[in-house]
Design an enzyme around this catalytic site. Structure first.
Site, PDB file in Angstrom:
ATOM      1  N   HIS A  32      57.879  70.740  75.869  1.00 39.80           N
ATOM      2  CA  HIS A  32      58.667  69.779  76.652  1.00 39.80           C
ATOM      3  C   HIS A  32      59.215  70.431  77.908  1.00 39.80           C
ATOM      4  O   HIS A  32      60.384  70.786  77.958  1.00 39.80           O
ATOM      5  CB  HIS A  32      59.830  69.260  75.815  1.00 39.80           C
ATOM      6  CG  HIS A  32      60.422  67.984  76.310  1.00 39.80           C
ATOM      7  ND1 HIS A  32      61.412  67.917  77.254  1.00 39.80           N
ATOM      8  CD2 HIS A  32      60.162  66.707  75.972  1.00 39.80           C
ATOM      9  CE1 HIS A  32      61.755  66.660  77.461  1.00 39.80           C
ATOM     10  NE2 HIS A  32      61.006  65.913  76.694  1.00 39.80           N
ATOM     11  N   PHE A  33      58.595  70.567  78.891  1.00 48.25           N
ATOM     12  CA  PHE A  33      57.163  70.441  79.166  1.00 48.25           C
ATOM     13  C   PHE A  33      56.683  71.822  79.558  1.00 48.25           C
ATOM     14  O   PHE A  33      57.428  72.532  80.219  1.00 48.25           O
ATOM     15  CB  PHE A  33      56.926  69.429  80.286  1.00 48.25           C
ATOM     16  CG  PHE A  33      57.425  68.051  79.927  1.00 48.25           C
ATOM     17  CD1 PHE A  33      56.642  67.205  79.154  1.00 48.25           C
ATOM     18  CD2 PHE A  33      58.666  67.593  80.336  1.00 48.25           C
ATOM     19  CE1 PHE A  33      57.078  65.925  78.836  1.00 48.25           C
ATOM     20  CE2 PHE A  33      59.111  66.326  80.010  1.00 48.25           C
ATOM     21  CZ  PHE A  33      58.322  65.487  79.264  1.00 48.25           C
TER      22      PHE A  33
END
Length: 150
Positions: free
Chosen positions: A54-55
């Protein structure tokens, strides 16, 4: 009149909350007034497991984790006010309203957790919660938590 702060270190927080790594999301309580308010912090580190996905190229702390930090802060305030739940009781998140995310939270940020105890009715606590980074609101929500026998 005294200016002493009611603070809690990680060991004292762990004595109040049942959460453990990787889901203990309040690192320190800077000040609290039982039954009124709490100011705590969560340090955001790139070493946290959620950043692997993420991410990968632009790490952003997940909003649900910010909300969980705030919910845990309500637990600390409730337990510091009324004591820890009994063996046959559970304190859990019941609802969230008026949730708004205002800015991203990234590794290296310090998340300031501000919780105001609004009311308690029949074991349901209502809290006004704000998470800030460098004085800027990152997330705000009205959170309700329940204390129930299991």
């Amino acid at each position: 009149m005294t200016n002493e702060l009611n603070s809690l270190d990680i060991k004292e927080i762990m004595d109040l909350l049942p959460h453990r790594y990787p889901f203990l999301l309040v690192d320190r309580v800077l000040d609290y007034v039982p039954g009124k308010r709490l100011h705590g912090i969560k340090n955001i580190s790139f070493n946290e497991p959620q950043f692997t996905g993420h991410f990968p190229d632009t790490p952003i702390y997940p909003g649900v984790m910010i909300l969980e930090s705030l919910a845990q802060a309500t637990g600390v305030l409730a337990f510091a006010t009324y004591g820890k739940p009994a063996v046959n009781e559970l304190y859990f998140l019941a609802s969230m309203d008026k949730v708004r995310f205002r800015r991203p939270v990234i590794p290296g940020d310090v998340l300031d957790l501000e919780v105001i105890y609004l009311k308690d009715r029949r074991g349901m606590g209502k809290f006004e919660c704000v998470a800030k980074v460098d004085g800027q609101v990152a997330c705000e929500a009205m959170i309700m938590c329940a204390r129930r026998e299991i």
